[in-house]
Enzyme design. Sequence first.
Site, PDB file in Angstrom:
ATOM      1  N   LYS A   1       4.307  -9.117  -3.943  1.00 42.45           N
ATOM      2  CA  LYS A   1       5.702  -8.689  -3.734  1.00 42.45           C
ATOM      3  C   LYS A   1       6.640  -9.886  -3.906  1.00 42.45           C
ATOM      4  O   LYS A   1       7.699  -9.780  -4.508  1.00 42.45           O
ATOM      5  CB  LYS A   1       5.856  -8.061  -2.341  1.00 42.45           C
ATOM      6  CG  LYS A   1       5.225  -6.679  -2.266  1.00 42.45           C
ATOM      7  CD  LYS A   1       5.093  -6.150  -0.858  1.00 42.45           C
ATOM      8  CE  LYS A   1       4.233  -4.882  -0.866  1.00 42.45           C
ATOM      9  NZ  LYS A   1       3.959  -4.350   0.463  1.00 42.45           N
ATOM     10  N   ASP A  39      11.112   0.099   2.492  1.00 37.44           N
ATOM     11  CA  ASP A  39       9.929   0.955   2.353  1.00 37.44           C
ATOM     12  C   ASP A  39      10.280   2.436   2.555  1.00 37.44           C
ATOM     13  O   ASP A  39       9.474   3.311   2.225  1.00 37.44           O
ATOM     14  CB  ASP A  39       8.866   0.567   3.396  1.00 37.44           C
ATOM     15  CG  ASP A  39       7.855  -0.428   2.841  1.00 37.44           C
ATOM     16  OD1 ASP A  39       7.661  -0.436   1.620  1.00 37.44           O
ATOM     17  OD2 ASP A  39       7.263  -1.167   3.648  1.00 37.44           O
ATOM     18  N   GLN A  97       4.452  -5.618   6.513  1.00 37.29           N
ATOM     19  CA  GLN A  97       3.224  -5.263   5.801  1.00 37.29           C
ATOM     20  C   GLN A  97       2.256  -4.549   6.751  1.00 37.29           C
ATOM     21  O   GLN A  97       1.965  -5.043   7.840  1.00 37.29           O
ATOM     22  CB  GLN A  97       2.576  -6.549   5.231  1.00 37.29           C
ATOM     23  CG  GLN A  97       1.355  -6.292   4.396  1.00 37.29           C
ATOM     24  CD  GLN A  97       1.650  -5.504   3.109  1.00 37.29           C
ATOM     25  OE1 GLN A  97       2.658  -5.718   2.442  1.00 37.29           O
ATOM     26  NE2 GLN A  97       0.782  -4.571   2.772  1.00 37.29           N
TER      27      GLN A  97
END
Length: 273
Positions: free
Chosen positions: A48, A115, A92
């Site tokens: 990422k 997200d 994460q």
Amino acid sequence: MILMDGKSLSEKILDKVAERVKNLERIPHLAVILVGDDPASKIYVANKKKAAEKVGIKSTIIELPYETEEKYLLDKIEELNDDFDVTGILVQLPLPKHIDKNKVVTAISPKKDVDGFTPENVGKLAIGLEPYFYPATPQGIMMLLDEYGIEIEGKNAVIIGRSNIVGKPMAQMLLRRNATVTICHSYTKEIEEKIKTADILVSAVGKKIVRCKMGYKNSVVIDVGIHRDSYGKVTGDVDFDYVSPSCGYITPTPGGVGPMTIASLMYNASKIY
Ligand code: NAP
């Protein structure tokens, strides 16, 4: 059969995101929190960061030890929520067992929730409002379907997997585009019969589960799952060699949904609210 090339589409999208970032008044800044040292999570986070750098998005990785207390993590998120310079926050997953994932996700400001996992963004998606962010993997899949001109309205979509990350938001997004959606999970009986009814199949399980011929020659097979086979090779949910002759379109693994997820996430990370 047409191979849906997620890798090349993802590169096109990343180029567009880079162009968009160049023209923004301020540089987006993605903060990624990693708790513990799970090797797979470390790789995902590093990927990422690499993608963010490629498109000109600033990124900061905040690495915390496995023993981090939930309260410390929640305070850290609060700090990032209040930090004007930070425009996106990503935690994460998975988190260590002693930390309540739902509390953590809920603590993120919906306007920085790249997200798309916070209750506000999930709720908006469910009731037909525009969320600040759509979850990256299903959004990437929608981009892929649109790139290949796949008709969605009125089609039978079968999704295998009902996670908050993939299966459920995928169902919502396809429903929004007027597909008739069936969701399968580990309690579903006769999955092969359901698979055969699919115009569009999305499999997000993490095991080799799609091993039957498709019912329609123009059907679209989207393979989200990732696992390693007995030789250690990265593979998907779909038995590609067996299934591909019976469908119209199919994604490869690797090179299908994976790169689209990253591109879609960078698209999200380039948005500033
Ligand atoms: P998850 O939270 O573990 O969900 C897996 C789903 O599969 C669950 O809903 C489970 O049902 C269902 N399932 C398990 N065994 C089944 C069976 N025998 N028959 C039917 N359904 C079954 O996983 P996830 O986060 O959604 O991820 C799924 C897979 O996609 C993983 O391999 C992950 O690595 C991969 N993934 C890939 C990308 C990408 O960018 N390519 C992105 C995200 C995820 P229950 O709910 O009943 O347990």
